[in-house]
Design an enzyme around this catalytic site. Structure first.
Site, PDB file in Angstrom:
ATOM      1  N   HIS A  57     -11.053  -4.081  -4.485  1.00 18.39           N
ATOM      2  CA  HIS A  57     -11.792  -2.834  -4.777  1.00 18.39           C
ATOM      3  C   HIS A  57     -11.969  -2.599  -6.276  1.00 18.39           C
ATOM      4  CE1 HIS A  57     -13.149   1.276  -4.850  1.00 18.39           C
ATOM      5  NE2 HIS A  57     -12.022   1.672  -5.423  1.00 18.39           N
ATOM      6  N   HIS A  81      -8.497   1.662 -12.615  1.00 18.77           N
ATOM      7  CA  HIS A  81      -8.695   3.078 -12.298  1.00 18.77           C
ATOM      8  C   HIS A  81      -7.799   3.603 -11.173  1.00 18.77           C
ATOM      9  CE1 HIS A  81     -11.320   1.635  -8.992  1.00 18.77           C
ATOM     10  NE2 HIS A  81     -11.116   2.820  -8.465  1.00 18.77           N
ATOM     11  N   GLU A  85      -2.463   6.262  -9.661  1.00 16.99           N
ATOM     12  CA  GLU A  85      -2.227   6.980  -8.407  1.00 16.99           C
ATOM     13  C   GLU A  85      -1.519   6.118  -7.366  1.00 16.99           C
ATOM     14  OE1 GLU A  85      -4.666   9.734  -5.250  1.00 16.99           O
ATOM     15  OE2 GLU A  85      -5.723   8.147  -6.312  1.00 16.99           O
ATOM     16  N   ASP A  86      -1.866   4.832  -7.316  1.00 11.18           N
ATOM     17  CA  ASP A  86      -1.418   3.998  -6.189  1.00 11.18           C
ATOM     18  C   ASP A  86      -0.318   3.006  -6.510  1.00 11.18           C
ATOM     19  OD1 ASP A  86      -3.304   5.279  -4.642  1.00 11.18           O
ATOM     20  OD2 ASP A  86      -4.860   3.776  -4.999  1.00 11.18           O
ATOM     21  N   ASP A 163     -16.946   3.491  -8.349  1.00  7.32           N
ATOM     22  CA  ASP A 163     -15.872   3.582  -7.350  1.00  7.32           C
ATOM     23  C   ASP A 163     -16.419   4.085  -6.016  1.00  7.32           C
ATOM     24  OD1 ASP A 163     -13.079   3.916  -6.356  1.00  7.32           O
ATOM     25  OD2 ASP A 163     -13.524   6.055  -6.556  1.00  7.32           O
ATOM     26  N   ASP A 284     -46.472   7.373  -1.136  1.00  8.94           N
ATOM     27  CA  ASP A 284     -45.620   6.491  -1.940  1.00  8.94           C
ATOM     28  C   ASP A 284     -44.531   5.832  -1.110  1.00  8.94           C
ATOM     29  OD1 ASP A 284     -44.210   8.830  -1.505  1.00  8.94           O
ATOM     30  OD2 ASP A 284     -43.276   8.857  -3.488  1.00  8.94           O
TER      31      ASP A 284
END
Length: 602
Positions: A57, A81, A85-86, A163, A284
């Protein structure tokens, strides 16, 4: 073991694609490789719901960012990123290893895990809300954090969009409830941000990925209607391109590229809903794009095309002379093309095309001397970010999320002042919203308005490209009824502030007023008694927080149905709905206001 080898091979191939980008120097590549090694170690053993190693990811996010030609710090932050947190990695660890710049970006993009989104399943999106006030506050605070960081460095939101893009690509692995929640969140927050940053390609991709999850029935119906039409028009454009190209070359115009652009499905769906038209009437559906070297060639190309093919009246748009608020530039013309078929032509330079596709990210490719600089929120196309920051600073959690969607993420229009200055407003905005967007005093002094030179009513909804002239009165006298008309929270807030301040002045004046009659032995100044019931307060014309007084003639309580009466200089007087006084007052009907008790169930 075989799976692990395949995984490493796949990860290495993505990393090689990132490092293969020619914009990166040797030191840039070393920085990205260091970020990769830390992320690989930190995420070791973690897996996604798809069964893939979690590292896939952040590496996909980084690859997306490198494709936008963003700098090495942004790409490294994309790889890192999710580490805070993880994983056990801390923000301090990242700052020590990679410096403050990358640490700031990673901190700004840390996933908003506490956000809850409960959306309506109907075609009309109901907006942001949560089950509890606490959740609502946390949600708004999370958004504030993201947008404040975004105001300092726009790269924060670019990483967040990358993300979200990869999360949408893998959304099928979530449960049904999560799929719909995340898809709706994408439609209501992230795609409008992409649009306002001018990132047309990403906006369309995110919308189409979310469409089938949020509106599965409408999606299926639309696909059935237009799939064959798309294929037919694409073939027609391919057959027509050589004919038009020959006309341009014969006229001495250099054509760098010609290609077709199929309208994104969700964009088509919105157009059908908004304009209430059938897909056959949308010209269009598939447009022809012509890329030429410079602005002069753009106008020459338009002239040649109009020489051979008649344009439809009113469907020639010059976004080069008058760019959209997000910076988009192009010439558009809808013509009767070969065999009388109607086609939209879009003409632009390579720089315009890059910006139309990648928006604010395209600025990185055109900075001076090839040096990359932080994209701060003072760039013209992202002035709205500072407005959003100020809006969130002053917003109460109880009202912030719905107003956020209306004022900043609703479908946008742009209108002009008589001097050609652009005002970026939400769809449905009125001349009053326009006036308050320019200046508070102009809003307060609004007496009337002209749209495109014609006098109009103040509740008239503005359309894209309207020229609006505000007719000023001599004094600042906004109308209480404007609260029923305006669409933006900014205008509503300024109107309410005016009346609140006016009522406070009146009440302060009343409290200081000494009776002129002979005073009784117990001297007492005349005061206006303001009573607030123990449970609930009046909601006047749908608005909380307005100053009021409870009428002594009927002493209304929360057990009564009530009405408001606008007094001359003492604010709103609250009476019972059956009070004889408000029925016998001269001109009472014109000054009666709807009122009810808050937090009171009947």
């Amino acid at each position: 073991m075989i799976k692990w080898v395949k995984y490493l091979t796949h990860m290495t191939s993505i990393l090689e694609k990132i490092l293969g980008n020619q914009i990166f120097s040797d030191s840039d590549k070393q920085l990205i490789e260091r970020a990769f090694e830390l992320a690989k170690s930190a995420h070791a053993g973690q897996k996604r719901l798809s069964g893939e190693e979690y590292l896939s990811h952040p590496l996909s996010v980084a690859h997306f960012l490198s494709e936008l030609r963003l700098d090495s710090a942004t790409v490294a932050a994309g790889i890192l990123h999710d580490t805070i947190e993880d994983t056990p990695v801390t923000l301090e660890d990242i700052e020590n290893e990679f410096g403050k710049d990358i640490a700031f970006l990673v901190d700004g993009v840390t996933k908003l895990s506490k956000i809850e989104h409960a959306g309506s399943t109907s075609a009309s999106l109901s907006g942001w809300r949560t089950n509890e006030k606490k959740g609502n506050t946390e949600h708004l605070n999370s958004l504030k954090k993201m947008f404040f960081a975004m105001a300092e460095d726009i790269r924060v939101i670019l990483i967040k969009l990358a993300d979200r893009y990869h999360n949408m690509e893998t959304l099928k692995h979530k449960d049904a409830v999560s799929r719909k929640r995340i898809a709706l969140e994408t439609l209501e927050i992230y795609t409008p941000i992409a649009a306002r940053l001018g990132m047309g390609r990403l906006k369309g991709q995110l919308e189409d990925m979310a469409f089938s999850y949020v509106y599965p029935i409408e999606y299926a119906q639309l696909i059935r209607k237009v799939k064959e039409k798309y294929a037919d028009r694409l073939k027609y454009i391919d057959r027509t391109k050589p004919v038009i190209k020959r006309c341009l070359i014969d006229a001495g115009i250099t054509v760098l590229d010609m290609h077709s652009r199929a309208k994104h499905y969700f964009s088509l769906y919105q157009k059908v809903i908004r304009k209430e038209i059938e897909t056959d009437k949308i010209f269009d559906l598939v447009a022809m794009r012509i890329i030429v070297p410079d602005i002069k060639s753009c106008y020459e190309t338009l002239g040649v095309i109009h020489k051979f093919y008649k344009p439809l009246p009113g469907l020639i748009k010059d976004y080069i002379a008058l760019p959209k608020p997000n910076g988009y530039q192009s010439l558009h013309s809808t013509i009767f093309c070969e065999k009388g078929r109607i086609v939209e032509i879009q003409i632009r330079t390579p720089t315009m095309h890059d910006f139309a596709e990648n928006g604010i990210a395209a600025h990185w490719a055109y900075s001076e001397s090839g040096k990359k600089k932080n994209i701060m929120a003072n760039v013209k196309e992202v002035q709205w970010v500072n407005k959003l920051k100020n809006f969130l600073k002053e917003t109460a959690p109880s009202e912030g999320l719905s107003n956020l969607k209306i004022d900043f993420f609703k479908h946008r229009i742009f209108a002009f002042t008589p001097k050609g200055e652009v005002q970026d407003l939400p769809d449905g905005a009125t001349p009053i919203d326009f006036a308050y967007a320019i200046h508070t005093d102009l809003g307060h002094m609004t007496k009337g308005a002209k749209i495109n030179g014609r006098i109009t009513t103040l509740d008239n909804e503005l359309k894209n490209g309207d020229v609006v002239e505000i007719i000023k009165g001599k004094d600042k006298k906004p109308s209480f009824d404007w609260l029923k008309i305006v669409k933006t929270a900014e205008a509503r807030k300024k109107i309410k502030s005016y009346f609140s301040a006016s009522m406070e002045r009146d009440l302060a004046s009343d409290e200081k007023e000494i009776p002129k009659l002979k005073a009784p032995k117990t001297k007492q100044t005349k005061k206006v008694e303001i009573k607030v019931p123990k449970s609930g307060e009046p909601i006047i014309q749908g608005q909380k927080g307005l100053l009021y007084k409870l009428a002594k003639c009927c002493n209304p309580t929360t057990e009564h149905k009530i009405k408001g009466y606008m007094t001359v200089n003492r604010g709103v007087s609250i009476h019972t709905a059956t009070c004889s006084n408000i029925k016998t007052k001269n001109g009472a009907s014109a000054r009666l206001l709807n009122a009810s008790w808050s937090d009171h169930k009947r």
